[in-house]
Design an enzyme around this catalytic site. Sequence first.
Site, PDB file in Angstrom:
ATOM      1  N   CYS A  12      -6.463   6.724  -5.016  1.00 57.24           N
ATOM      2  CA  CYS A  12      -6.662   7.230  -6.378  1.00 57.24           C
ATOM      3  C   CYS A  12      -7.873   6.566  -7.030  1.00 57.24           C
ATOM      4  CB  CYS A  12      -5.401   7.056  -7.215  1.00 57.24           C
ATOM      5  SG  CYS A  12      -5.408   8.056  -8.729  1.00 57.24           S
TER       6      CYS A  12
ATOM      7  N   ASP B 224       0.542   2.351 -12.606  1.00 58.83           N
ATOM      8  CA  ASP B 224       0.851   3.004 -13.885  1.00 58.83           C
ATOM      9  C   ASP B 224       1.998   2.286 -14.561  1.00 58.83           C
ATOM     10  OD1 ASP B 224      -0.639   5.291 -12.425  1.00 58.83           O
ATOM     11  OD2 ASP B 224      -0.512   5.836 -14.548  1.00 58.83           O
TER      12      ASP B 224
HETATM   13  C1  RUB Z   1      -4.113   7.260 -11.999  1.00 59.13           C
HETATM   14  C2  RUB Z   1      -3.541   6.184 -11.137  1.00 59.13           C
HETATM   15  C3  RUB Z   1      -4.195   4.819 -11.204  1.00 59.13           C
HETATM   16  C4  RUB Z   1      -3.457   3.968 -12.256  1.00 59.13           C
HETATM   17  C5  RUB Z   1      -4.199   2.673 -12.548  1.00 59.13           C
HETATM   18  O1  RUB Z   1      -3.335   8.446 -12.027  1.00 59.13           O
HETATM   19  O2  RUB Z   1      -2.564   6.354 -10.455  1.00 59.13           O
HETATM   20  O3  RUB Z   1      -4.092   4.165  -9.971  1.00 59.13           O
HETATM   21  O4  RUB Z   1      -3.336   4.699 -13.457  1.00 59.13           O
HETATM   22  O5  RUB Z   1      -5.431   2.946 -13.166  1.00 59.13           O
HETATM   23  P1  RUB Z   1      -3.832   9.685 -12.901  1.00 59.13           P
HETATM   24  P2  RUB Z   1      -6.189   1.828 -14.075  1.00 59.13           P
HETATM   25  O6  RUB Z   1      -5.192  10.062 -12.417  1.00 59.13           O
HETATM   26  O7  RUB Z   1      -2.794  10.751 -12.655  1.00 59.13           O
HETATM   27  O8  RUB Z   1      -3.827   9.261 -14.360  1.00 59.13           O
HETATM   28  O9  RUB Z   1      -6.357   0.634 -13.206  1.00 59.13           O
HETATM   29  O10 RUB Z   1      -7.485   2.485 -14.452  1.00 59.13           O
HETATM   30  O11 RUB Z   1      -5.309   1.555 -15.251  1.00 59.13           O
END
Ligand code: RUB
Length: 327
Positions: free
Chosen positions: A133, A202
């Site tokens: 991701c 998340d």
């Molecule tokens: C995003 C996702 C990221 C986490 C952490 O999912 O799974 O790995 O949110 O991100 P989506 P960060 O694209 O569905 O929002 O480290 O930027 O908080």
Amino acid sequence: MKFSVKLEEIAKAIEEMRIRGATPIARAAAEALIIEAEESRASTPDEFIKEMDGAARRLLSTRPTAVSLPNAVRFIMFRVLSAYRRGAGLEDLRKISIEAGREFLRRVDEAKKVIAKIGSKRIVDGDIILTHCNSSAVIAILTEAKRQGKDIKVIATETRPKFQGRLTAMQLAEAGIPVTLIVDSAARFFMKKVDKVFVGADAVASNGAVVNKIGTSMIALAAKEARVRVFVAAETYKFSPETIIGELIKIEERSPDEVVSKEFLERYPLVSVRNPSFDVTPPDYIDLIITEKGIIPPQAAYLIIQSEISEVGYDDYMRYTTYLEES
Ligand code: RUB
């Protein structure tokens, strides 16, 4: 429910994933509440609280899984509501909302810097790192390692169905880090070549389970089989206080249109599509969680949640949690 057009625009952008990722979502929510407070035309404390409350509830309705969102809203609204209960006047309430929002944003930015420093220490010259991701915390760690002169290579999964892995590839390439983009199902195929897995979060539950983009748990499973260590980068505002009283983190399920076209489904009525956006990786499949308060084993997640809560007091924290749940 009455709140500003600007707030509705931000809420829509989160819903439609034009703003996405746990940290950008939390930042956007804090910024939205600051704007709401700055531009509020309320003429009494009661009206102001009603407006802020409506705004908070609208933000909370956007995406259910990233705990950073309720934690951002709670950080601000807890302070505003406490002041309201103490009898603060309109201008004080406005000031407190804006200041709380700014304080949250400062903490977010500071946490990212500290996590980048702490996380980059776990990376050594020559490492091949697999990520899934698009996590701003992971990108910060990898670019910091690169800045320190470490020669690293990254394998990034494309992350079906929304292809956030392409963003990761672009951001790392711009930082001068070589990236190999792979389809999600190739993760186990490449795991033998991987030194470490780094993913974002998340939500982190009190037992150390990590909720992250769908597919994370499969990658963690393949990593354990190949004896590759799994690191999760998670700021403390991603830890879920509700999980200490047994609440489960809600997994968002998004529209089938993200997977196949409407026409396809119309043509084949016997085909249905499921599109969960996140999954849960149990603590046994995670080696360490990197927070701005230090690196912890997943089993210590409870302590992080406890220390977050003790900043404001358990009773008040939980009272406000219940209040939010009633929304
Ligand atoms: C995003 C996702 C990221 C986490 C952490 O999912 O799974 O790995 O949110 O991100 P989506 P960060 O694209 O569905 O929002 O480290 O930027 O908080």
